[in-house]
Structures are given as structure tokens and as C-alpha cells.
Design a protein around this motif. Structure first.
Motif, PDB file in Angstrom:
ATOM      1  N   GLU A   1       0.845  -1.210   0.000  1.00 42.59           N
ATOM      2  CA  GLU A   1       0.000   0.000   0.000  1.00 42.59           C
ATOM      3  C   GLU A   1       0.874   1.252   0.000  1.00 42.59           C
ATOM      4  OE1 GLU A   1      -3.770  -2.005   2.475  1.00 42.59           O
ATOM      5  OE2 GLU A   1      -2.460  -0.583   3.498  1.00 42.59           O
ATOM      6  N   ILE A   2       1.933   1.178   0.778  1.00 43.79           N
ATOM      7  CA  ILE A   2       2.824   2.338   0.883  1.00 43.79           C
ATOM      8  C   ILE A   2       3.598   2.576  -0.412  1.00 43.79           C
ATOM      9  CG2 ILE A   2       4.935   3.160   2.016  1.00 43.79           C
ATOM     10  CD1 ILE A   2       3.811   1.903   4.615  1.00 43.79           C
TER      11      ILE A   2
ATOM     12  N   LEU B   1       4.487   9.302   6.483  1.00 43.23           N
ATOM     13  CA  LEU B   1       3.933   8.111   7.125  1.00 43.23           C
ATOM     14  C   LEU B   1       3.874   8.375   8.618  1.00 43.23           C
ATOM     15  CD1 LEU B   1       3.137   5.074   6.720  1.00 43.23           C
ATOM     16  CD2 LEU B   1       5.500   4.523   7.302  1.00 43.23           C
TER      17      LEU B   1
ATOM     18  N   ASP C   1       1.631   4.265  -2.994  1.00 47.54           N
ATOM     19  CA  ASP C   1       1.538   5.715  -2.754  1.00 47.54           C
ATOM     20  C   ASP C   1       2.818   6.430  -3.174  1.00 47.54           C
ATOM     21  OD1 ASP C   1      -0.903   5.305  -1.638  1.00 47.54           O
ATOM     22  OD2 ASP C   1      -0.368   5.937   0.393  1.00 47.54           O
TER      23      ASP C   1
ATOM     24  N   MET D   1       2.411  11.025  -0.375  1.00 44.24           N
ATOM     25  CA  MET D   1       1.640  10.090   0.448  1.00 44.24           C
ATOM     26  C   MET D   1       1.280  10.763   1.774  1.00 44.24           C
ATOM     27  SD  MET D   1       2.892   6.391   1.920  1.00 44.24           S
ATOM     28  CE  MET D   1       4.322   6.913   2.866  1.00 44.24           C
TER      29      MET D   1
ATOM     30  N   SER E   1      -3.643   2.535   6.911  1.00 43.96           N
ATOM     31  CA  SER E   1      -3.232   1.142   6.746  1.00 43.96           C
ATOM     32  C   SER E   1      -3.194   0.495   8.117  1.00 43.96           C
ATOM     33  CB  SER E   1      -1.828   1.038   6.152  1.00 43.96           C
ATOM     34  OG  SER E   1      -1.830   1.373   4.803  1.00 43.96           O
TER      35      SER E   1
ATOM     36  N   ARG F   1      -0.175   8.885   4.926  1.00 43.84           N
ATOM     37  CA  ARG F   1      -0.731   7.612   5.369  1.00 43.84           C
ATOM     38  C   ARG F   1      -0.511   7.392   6.865  1.00 43.84           C
ATOM     39  NH1 ARG F   1      -2.992   3.172   3.154  1.00 43.84           N
ATOM     40  NH2 ARG F   1      -2.919   4.019   1.056  1.00 43.84           N
TER      41      ARG F   1
ATOM     42  N   LEU G   1      -5.761  11.681   6.150  1.00 43.17           N
ATOM     43  CA  LEU G   1      -4.803  10.597   5.962  1.00 43.17           C
ATOM     44  C   LEU G   1      -5.507   9.339   5.479  1.00 43.17           C
ATOM     45  CD1 LEU G   1      -2.857  10.872   9.336  1.00 43.17           C
ATOM     46  CD2 LEU G   1      -2.139  11.786   7.144  1.00 43.17           C
ATOM     47  N   ASP G   2      -4.790   8.549   4.674  1.00 42.25           N
ATOM     48  CA  ASP G   2      -5.293   7.216   4.383  1.00 42.25           C
ATOM     49  C   ASP G   2      -4.825   6.305   5.501  1.00 42.25           C
ATOM     50  OD1 ASP G   2      -6.454   7.762   1.781  1.00 42.25           O
ATOM     51  OD2 ASP G   2      -4.392   8.205   1.199  1.00 42.25           O
TER      52      ASP G   2
END
Ligand code: ADP
Ligand code: MG
Length: 694
Positions: free
Chosen positions: A275-276, A419, A279, A286, A441, A288, A438-439
Motif C-alpha cells: 500500500e505504501i 507516514l 503511494d 503520500m 493502513s 498515510r 490521511l489514508d
């Protein structure tokens, strides 16, 4: 004065308020007239039906009206209570307060009183304990009109502000400008979700005719608040588009790193890494949030992410909330990165000036490829040559502003990929609210081969037994943390408590058991030395303050004893327990408390004994404390909502976020006619400002 100016006016200028009452309002979070209008009732008393006292039944919630016959203080089972006897001609009954102070001055004989509450029968007499009450004021007929025959709003505790005063004030304001309050939501949105207009909503929030109306009024205003919260949050994202640094996984350093690990990455780690890297490959930075319970292996993921930057010729940085944690990261990462010839730098606030200067220089020249540090990193004089990845560990310990500051360390107007990691498990929907920009995870799988962690709650009478058991365990080769009592807000007193505990343990420990001490008041070098000795087994027991709460990773430590565990918050206990159970051996967490603890403490301790699941712990914590305390004052930088409730309003949170995302995708700059009202609301600073607090 136009209506907007009036809404922005401070309540102190309203008739009958003044500076003294304005102070009381401030305590309720009310400064302006608009704040007052958005001050939601806690509940409503149904005064549409007044029950004759004769017909009042045990257990029912009723509203009665009557005249005060007598009042007085009497003794019931050894306690003083204040009673008022009222009569309405059909019968009489008692109103009773257990707390006598103040209340006895309120009532006078022959006062006309309306009272609501649940009916009890005590020795044949009908009683309402602590009723919601009001004395009908002959001099203010308007006040009476508000009370009789309606659903009457009851506001959150308004100490010093009489309920009737609040109601009358709000009604007066509404009578003055209620009809002119401007709309904020586009019609098509309002229709889609079946919401009231803003002016209807505000009026019906305070003075509904049916409970149904009050509920929809609240929903409308919550929707409005969250809608603008997301507009502001997600708009920023639109603005920052196109400033990223696309990074491809080159499988050079990253591959060597993964190959060098002594373990397989878990499925969850692999998923999150992909996922990272997805991005990272994009042209937009990103943003996240990586969430994973303590010990789930977030550091490896962070390191992988940073190495993608390095193998593309850029720098990466990781910021940690404490010096101990930053030092540990530096140590652990050096072991991985030294063989890969990656150059590192450590930057802490308390470093020697010369070392600090050198580190800053190396960061600026680009010589340091992976930089680890504390808040010191966001100082003015720290500049990066070409920063592409910024990681924040234990992000819940930082505020939004600090987060933003790290992001400003980019170069040539480019924003680094970002991140943020946290072990504070926040229910997913809540995470979306708070970190709406933010997304998310989630690492939802623990590395295999972890030993079980058993938690026991022990009363202090058995403390000696606990410690003699501890010494036996240590002789078998296990290591332990003993955490000294938490002393709120004083690192110094906490350090003293730990020192004392350390002395005591040293006295009673058998020959051959080595004990270390660590706390926040020690010098950096000293602390590093203690951690090193504990890590390599020279110390068997480490007496510590909460400085070890986050991130510390010593797999051979299998015992965690927490003194005065009742003083710690649930999240904190869970974090501390996360320091053990990191190896394959069975681990023990012992919570020592006095024999008597508060009800809330009991709930926390029980939760600890019953589960090790961070998400369950978070939910129980939320239940005990409520979101206000968790996400309100303690965590600065998190929006305080005027009317929305992060728990109760989950559904609206999701609805508004989705809706706003749709709107911005279709009309990123809000120029379409149907969205003009949004643009106007935002642009007309006066309104934008008052809608969004936080
Ligand atoms: P946290 O998520 O709490 O920051 P860490 O990153 O400190 O957790 O990881 C905890 C421990 O688990 C470390 O000792 C780390 O080396 C180890 N670890 C991480 N990933 C794995 C894995 N896939 N298998 C086995 N051990 C792992
Ligand atoms: Mg960690």
C-alpha cells in the motif's frame, strides 16, 4: 448590525448577560451568540403533560406543578436532606435533595413550582429526588411561557446560569434574528439527506414540539459541522496535489534489507508495504497513517519505506516522541543499515552542542541519508538537502502542528511522503474522522511465535509474594520491568518515586540480581548505558518511570510489574504491557493496587485482565472516558466539535466524508453554481470561522 455581525458578537453584550455571566458561559465553551445557538440541550423535559399529583405512580417519569407548602432540612438515615412539600390540590408530595448546601435558599413558601423526575415512594410518601425544577416567576411571564406545555430543553450543567435564564436568553435571540440565519448547506445536499434548513434546525434544537424534531434538528447541525470540517480538511489535499516526489522501488537496498531480516515479514506487513509503495510511486505526496498494535512490527515497515527514499537518492527522517525511543531506533536501525552502507544521523535536543552541530551539518549536506530524532528535528535550523520520506513514530504523542512542521522540511516546494505510525488503537471509523486527511493502513496480524501474556491484578497486601516470585523468575533467566507509580505532570516526583522503589528493591533483592534504574531526569549518556545493560542482560530488573511506555523493545523481558496501576490510564497500561510478550516465552503483567480503588479504575484493571486485544481495549477506554477526554483536551490539535460527537455520530461522519469527497472530486474549487453556498460560507470568513471550531 447585520445578522452575521450579531452572530459573531460576544454573548456578554446580550441584554442581561454582562462580563460576570460571560465568564460562566466561557466555561461552557460559549463565547459568541452563534456558540449559544449551537449549545445543544442534553435532553428535554416533557411538559406537554402535567400529571395531577393524585395520579402520580411509583416509577413513572412525570412533571408535576404545585405550590410550596413547607420546606426544611431533616435527617434521613443519618444524612441531612433538604425537602420541599408541594401540593396541587389533588394531593401533596415531596421533592428531596441530598445535598443541602445552597438549595434551601431557592424555595419560598407559596412559590409556584414545576418539577420533573422519576417518582419513588418512601414510607408511603411520593418523592422525586433531585428533580428538574423551576419556580414560576410571576414577574416574567415570558419565562413561564417557555416552561408550560412544551418540551423544555435541559442544558449541560450550567453552574451559576439558571436553566430558566438560559432558555429565556436563547428564545430572545431567536426571536430577534432566528428568521435571518443564513443557510450553509446546498439545497441538493439538504434534500438528499432529508435535513432541516439551518434556521429551522437551530430553533427546533431548543424548542421542539416533538422529540423527533429535536433529533432531526441535531442531526442537521451535526451534519453541517462535519460537512465543513471535511471540506476544510480535504480541500487542503486538493491544494497540495502535484508537489510530490515519485519514488520507485529499485529492489536494491530494500531487497538487501528484507533478505537480511532474521524473520519473514508477516502477511499484514507485506500488504501494508505494498500500500505504501503504491503511494510512493505517485506524483502526489503520500499521507498515510499506519496503525498496528504494540509489537506488531511497524518499525520494519518504516525502515523499508525510508530505504525506498535512500535507494532513489533522497533522504528520509523518522521523528520519535522521546529521546529513549529515538536512541533505541537509532541503535536497532544501525544494526540493519550499517552493513548496507547507509549513512545515519541522530538528532536529540539534549545532545552536546558539537555533536548537534555536526548532525545538523550532515543533514543539510545530504550526507546523512537516514535521520532519526526527537522534536529537535522540527527546529528552525534543521534543513534537509532532499527529503523524500518523513515518518512519525507514536504519532498520538504529537500534535497536528508538529506534524505539519516536519512536512515543511521538504525542498524546492516539494512535499515529502508522509507516514505516521501509532499503536494507540483507534476504532477505524474514528481514525477516519480524526485523521480524515490521511489514508489508513492497518497491521492486524502479530508476528508468529509470540508467547502468551497473562495479566494479573494483585492487591498490595500480597506485594511481598509478588516480589519473591519475581526474584525466582529472574534467577531462571527472565528479565523484568518494574514501573513506579505515575505522578501526573511531574517528571521530577516520578523520578523520585522510581528512585525510592529502586532503593527498596535493591535492599530486598537476593545476591546476584542486578537492578537498573531509568527515568526522565537522567542524563542521556547515563540512560543509554542503562538501556544497553538491560538489553544485553547485565541488568535483570529495570525499575522505570513511564519513560519506557512507548516503543521500547527488549524481547527477553517477560515480566512487567506496575505499582499503583490504578493511577494509569487504560491506553497507558496497554502500552506498558506491550513492552513484554515480544519473545517466544510466556510473559506476565502484574498490576499492583491498594485494596480499594475507584469504580473506573476497577473497569480499567478488569479490562486489562480480560483482554490483550488493543482494539477492544480502545473501545472499553472510550466507553469509560468518553471521546471528549481522549480526543479533546489531552490530545491537542484534534478538532473539538461544537455539537458533533465522535462516537454517537459515526454514521454522519461517514456520510459527510463521502459526500465531501464526491463534491471535491467533481468540483475541486467549488465553482459550480450549486456549490456556491459552500464557497460563500468559506469565503465569507465571518461564517467559516464560526462554523468550524478546533
Ligand atoms: P511496534 O509495532 O510496536 O513498533 P516493533 O516494530 O518494535 O513493534 O516490533 C516488535 C518486535 O517484533 C521487534 O523485535 C521486531 O524485530 C519484531 N518483528 C517485527 N516483524 C516481525 C516478523 N515479521 N516476524 C518476527 N518478528 C518480527
Ligand atoms: Mg514502535
Amino acid at each position: 448590525m447585520d445578522v452575521l455581525e450579531f452572530l459573531r458578537m460576544e454573548v456578554r453584550y446580550l441584554k442581561g448577560v454582562g462580563p460576570k455571566r460571560a465568564q460562566l458561559f466561557k466555561r461552557l465553551g460559549i463565547t459568541t451568540v452563534l456558540d449559544l445557538l449551537y449549545f445543544a440541550p442534553r435532553r428535554y423535559i416533557d411538559r406537554r403533560n402535567i400529571t395531577p399529583i393524585h395520579d402520580v405512580k411509583r416509577g413513572a417519569e412525570v412533571t408535576v406543578a404545585g405550590k410550596v407548602l413547607t420546606k426544611g432540612i431533616k435527617k434521613v438515615r443519618g444524612n441531612l436532606v433538604f425537602t420541599v412539600i408541594i401540593s396541587d390540590g389533588t394531593d401533596w408530595m415531596e421533592l428531596v435533595w441530598r445535598n443541602v448546601k445552597g438549595i434551601d435558599k431557592v424555595f419560598n413558601k407559596n412559590d409556584q413550582v414545576i418539577a420533573s423526575g422519576r417518582v419513588y415512594v418512601y414510607r408511603g410518601t411520593k418523592v422525586i429526588y433531585h428533580p428538574e425544577y423551576e419556580i414560576i416567576d410571576e414577574a416574567h411571564p415570558q419565562g413561564n411561557r417557555i416552561m408550560a406545555g412544551m418540551l423544555v430543553p435541559v442544558y449541560p450543567s450550567t453552574e451559576g446560569l439558571k436553566p430558566r435564564f438560559m432558555r429565556r436568553l436563547i428564545m430572545e435571540v431567536l426571536e430577534k434574528i432566528g428568521g435571518e440565519i443564513p443557510e450553509t448547506l446546498p439545497d441538493y445536499i439538504r434534500n438528499k439527506f432529508g435535513l432541516y434548513t439551518r434556521k429551522e434546525a437551530i430553533r427546533l434544537l431548543h424548542f421542539p414540539h416533538e422529540l423527533k424534531q429535536a433529533r432531526l434538528a441535531r442531526t442537521t447541525l451535526v451534519f453541517e459541522e462535519l460537512f465543513y470540517f471535511y471540506i476544510k480538511l480535504l480541500e487542503k489535499r486538493v491544494e497540495s496535489k502535484g508537489l510530490g516526489i515519485p519514488l520507485e522501488v529499485k529492489n536494491e537496498l530494500t531487497k538487501k534489507f528484507v533478505d537480511s531480516l532474521k524473520f519473514e515479514l508477516t502477511g499484514a506487513q507485506k500488504r501494508v508495504i505494498s500500500e505504501i509503495t503504491d503511494d510512493l510511486s505517485k506524483n502526489t505526496p503520500m499521507h498515510r497513517l499506519l496503525q498496528g498494535d504494540v509489537g506488531s512490527g511497524k518499525t520494519v515497515v518504516a525502515l523499508y519505506t525510508m530505504l525506498v527514499a535512500v535507494e532513489n537518492g533522497y533522504q528520509a527522517v523518522m521523528m520519535a516522541p522521546t529521546e529513549i525511543l529515538a536512541e533505541q531506533h537509532f541503535l536497532v536501525m544501525s544494526e540493519y543499515l550499517f552493513p548496507l552502507n547507509v549513512r545515519m544521523a541522530l538528532l536529540l535536543g539534549k545532545m552536546r552542542k558539537k555533536d548537534k552541530q555536526l548532525a545538523i551539518e550532515r543533514i543539510k549536506m545530504g550526507d546523512a541519508e537516514v535521520v532519526i530524532g526527537t522534536h529537535a528535528l522540527i527546529q528552525e535550523d534543521v534543513e534537509f538537502k532532499k527529503l523524500a520520506v518523513a515518518v512519525i513514530d507514536e504519532q498520538h504523542k504529537f500534535g497536528v502542528l508538529q506534524r505539519a512542521k516536519l512536512l515543511e522540511k521538504g525542498f524546492e516546494n516539494k512535499s515529502p511522503h508522509f507516514l505516521v505510525m501509532t499503536a494507540t488503537p483507534i476504532p477505524r471509523t474514528l481514525a477516519l474522522t480524526i485523521y480524515g486527511d490521511l489514508d489508513v493502513s492497518i497491521i492486524d496480524e502479530m508476528p508468529p511465535g509470540r508467547g502468551k501474556v497473562v495479566t494479573k491484578w494483585v492487591k498490595e497486601g500480597r506485594r511481598d509474594k509478588v516480589y519473591s516470585w519475581l526474584f525466582d523468575e529472574v534467577k531462571k533467566g527472565n528479565q523484568a520491568y518494574v514501573v513506579a507509580p505515575l505522578i501526573e505532570k511531574s517528571e521530577k516526583l516520578e523520578a523520585e518515586a522510581a528512585t525510592e522503589l529502586y532503593k527498596k528493591l535493591t535492599e530486598i533483592a537476593p545476591e546476584g540480581i542486578n537492578i537498573g534504574l531509568i527515568h526522565g531526569k537522567m542524563k542521556k549518556d547515563e540512560r543509554g548505558e542503562v538501556m544497553r545493560k538491560f538489553r544485553n542482560g547485565e541488568f535483570h530488573i529495570l525499575v522505570a518511570t513511564t519513560v519506557i511506555e512507548v516503543g521500547i523493545d527488549v524481547p527477553n523481558a517477560t515480566i512487567m510489574i506496575i505499582e499503583h496501576a490504578e493511577r494509569f490510564g487504560l491506553a497507558q497500561l496497554h502500552q506498558l504491557r506491550g513492552r513484554i510478550g515480544r519473545g517466544s516465552k510466556k510473559s506476565y503483567c502484574i498490576l499492583i493496587t491498594p485494596s480499594k480503588v475507584s469504580e473506573d479504575a476497577k473497569k480499567r484493571l478488569k479490562a486489562m485482565v480480560e483482554t490483550t486485544d488493543g482494539f477492544k481495549i480502545a473501545e472499553i477506554d472510550l466507553e469509560i472516558r468518553g471521546p471528549g477526554e481522549i480526543f479533546g483536551t489531552k490530545q491537542h490539535g484534534i478538532p473539538r466539535f461544537r455539537i458533533a460527537n465522535l462516537i454517537r455520530d459515526q454514521k454522519i461522519i461517514q456520510q459527510t466524508k463521502k459526500e465531501v469527497e464526491k463534491i471535491l472530486a467533481f468540483d475541486p474549487f467549488l465553482t459550480k453554481p450549486q456549490n456556491r453556498v459552500i464557497k460563500e460560507t468559506l469565503e465569507n470568513e465571518k461564517i467559516g470561522e464560526v462554523i468550524y471550531v478546533g
